[in-house]
Design an enzyme around this catalytic site. Sequence first.
Site, PDB file in Angstrom:
ATOM      1  N   HIS A 113      -8.889  -0.121  -8.224  1.00 13.74           N
ATOM      2  CA  HIS A 113      -8.470   1.037  -7.431  1.00 13.74           C
ATOM      3  C   HIS A 113      -7.256   1.740  -8.048  1.00 13.74           C
ATOM      4  O   HIS A 113      -7.199   2.975  -8.071  1.00 13.74           O
ATOM      5  CB  HIS A 113      -8.143   0.583  -6.000  1.00 13.74           C
ATOM      6  CG  HIS A 113      -7.738   1.694  -5.088  1.00 13.74           C
ATOM      7  ND1 HIS A 113      -8.661   2.550  -4.513  1.00 13.74           N
ATOM      8  CD2 HIS A 113      -6.518   2.111  -4.657  1.00 13.74           C
ATOM      9  CE1 HIS A 113      -8.018   3.440  -3.756  1.00 13.74           C
ATOM     10  NE2 HIS A 113      -6.714   3.196  -3.829  1.00 13.74           N
ATOM     11  N   ASP A 133       0.847  -1.198   0.000  1.00 15.38           N
ATOM     12  CA  ASP A 133       0.000   0.000   0.000  1.00 15.38           C
ATOM     13  C   ASP A 133       0.880   1.245   0.000  1.00 15.38           C
ATOM     14  O   ASP A 133       1.589   1.503   0.976  1.00 15.38           O
ATOM     15  CB  ASP A 133      -0.884  -0.054   1.258  1.00 15.38           C
ATOM     16  CG  ASP A 133      -1.915   1.060   1.307  1.00 15.38           C
ATOM     17  OD1 ASP A 133      -1.674   2.137   0.750  1.00 15.38           O
ATOM     18  OD2 ASP A 133      -2.971   0.846   1.937  1.00 15.38           O
TER      19      ASP A 133
END
Lengths: 402, 202
Positions: free
Chosen positions: A313, A224
Site C-alpha cells: 500500500h 495510519d
Amino acid sequence: MSTSGVGRRGFLGYVGTAVAGAAAGVGGATLAGSSGRAEEPAAAPDTSSWAGRTIDPHGPHQPGVAATPAHVTELVALDLLPGTDRDALGRLMRVWTGDVEALTQGRPAPGDTAPWLATANADLTITVGAGPGAFGPRRLGAPPPGFGEVPPMRHDRLQERWNGGDLVLQVAGRDATTVAHAVRRLVADAAPFATLRWRQQGSWNGTGPQGQPVTGRNLFGQVDGSANPRPGTPLFDQTVWIPDGPWAGGTTLVVRRIRMDLDTWDELTRDEQEQSVGRRLDDGAPLSGGDELDDVDLRARSGGRLVVARDAHARRSHPGLNGGRRIFRKGANYVLDTDAGVESGLIFQSFQADLLDQFVPIQQTLDELDSLNEWTTAIGSATFAVLPGFEPGSWLGQSLLG
Amino acid sequence: MHRTTTRRTRRSALGALALAGALVLSACGEDTEPAEQSGSAATSGPEIVVTDPWVRATDGAEDTTMTAAFMDLANQGDEGVSLVSASSDVAGTVEIHEMANVDGKAVMQEAEDGVELKARGGQLLQPGGYHVMLMGLTEELAAGDEVELTLEFSDGSTQEITAPVKAFTEEEGQYHDHGSHDHGDDEKQGDEKHGNEDPEHP
C-alpha cells in the site's frame, strides 16, 4: 477499583509514569491526585492534563480540516429540501454560523433545548461542506475546479445508505456527548432547509501514553497517516487549499466508509501484515528503514528483492508512483453491530485542493493493485466541497452566497 | 456605557467575551454569573452585554402575527439597570413579557418593571421565561432571517442588536397563548419532527 496491595501497586506504577508526563507539561489522560501514600492528601486535579482546547472557528480556512484529529468524529450528510434555493441556503449558512460560533466556544447555540450539554475546552470543530446537489444556478453556483464524483472502482461495494449528500458537517471533539449535542443542534436548526441523510461516527487516538501527540492507528493496528503533509507547511498548503477564486481557502473532501475484514487479517503472520503495507507495525517506520516520518525508499532491495513489495500500500499510494500527487488523510475507526453481524472499519476522509486530479488518480492506482484490497472494501462514498473559512462578523459561504 | 452594536461588533464582542472565559449561561433563568473582565478598570454605570440573541421563526407557525426574541443580558457594570422596552421595524408593538402564575396556570403577561439586571448580574431571556414579545408583525420571519431590535434601558441608554431568526422545536402552544385565548394548542408543526434530532444509529 481494587484495593488489594498487588492491584494497587500496579495501578500506582502507571500513575507515576503518567504524572511525570503531566509535570513536563504534556497533555493527556493522567490520574492526577493519586499520591503514592494513602495518608497524604490528594493533590488538586491537574486540569491541564485532561482538558482539551477551545478552538477559534474563524480564519481563512475552517479549522477542523487541519486540526489534530479529535478523539471523536461524526460525519453528517444532509439533503436539501426541494424549495431550498440560493437565498434559503444563505439563511441556513447564517444560522449554522451562529451555531458554530457558540458551540465551539462552549456556549449553547441560540435557542438550544439542551444548553447544559454545551462544553468548553472540548476540542470541538465544526466543518461545513457542500455536495454535488448543492451546486447550480439556483444554489451555490459553480463548484470549485476539479470537483466531482468519485468514479466507480472495481473493488467498491457501495451501499446507498452511506453514499452522497447535498451538505456535510464534520463535527469533531473530545467526547461523544459534546459532539452528539452539536450534531443534534445543527441538524435541528437545518430542519427548515434540509433533512438528515446519513450519520457516521468514529474514533481516533492521536495521543500517546505520556500525552504526546502521535499519528494514531486504524483497527488493523497500523500507524495510519504517517505520509501526511504536516499542517502549516507549504506542502500542506499546496496539497489541501484551493488557491484562488471564490472558493479560495476551501478544499474538497472525500468520505469513504471502508469496511475491514479483521477476522481474516488476524489470520496473517506479522510479516505478511507488514509486507501488505510496507511499514513496520510497531512504530510505523518504512520497511526500507528510518523512522516513521521518513520517506519510504521504493528502490530499496534486499537479496535482490524489493523491500517494499510491488503491491504494498505504501508503494501504490506513494507520490512517486502517482505523478507527485498527494492527499491529506484523516481516519475515524468504527465498530457497528449490524443485522449482518459486527462491521468494523475506517471512516476515511481525504482532503485535497483538486479532487479529480489528486484523489481520483491515486484511488485508481490503488484499485488497480494494492495488497490491502484483500481486507478492505469501500462500502460508502461521498464528495463535498469544504467552504472557505470565515472571519468574525462574516458567515460561512458568504463569498459564494452573499 | 452606551454601545451601538452592529452585527459586526456584536460578533467581535462575542469573540472577546468567549476568550475572556465569559458568561456562564444559566439555563434555568436565574441570575447568570457576570463575566469576569480581567484587567478592566472599575466601571461607573451599567454596562450591558447582549449575547446569543435569537428570534423564533413564524414560518409554518399557526399565528404568524407574533413571535418572541430571546437573549442573554449581562450587566458588567457597578450599578443595576433594567430592560424596560424594545422596538423593531418588523413589529407594530413590542413588549417585555414574563411568565407568571395566574390561578395555577402559567401565562405570559407584560413585565411591569421590565427585566432587572443587577450590578455584575444578568438575566437569560428564554422560552418559558422573560422574553421580548413582538406583535403585529409586518412580515413573515423565516429561519436565517435577521431582525434588528432596539433595546431601551432604565438609565435611558439604548442598544441596537441583530438577532438571527431560528426555527424552534418546542411546541409553540404556551408562548403564543396569552391565557386570553381559549385554545391551548399542543399540535406540533409539520417541520418540527423530533425524529431528525436523534436518529437511532443505523
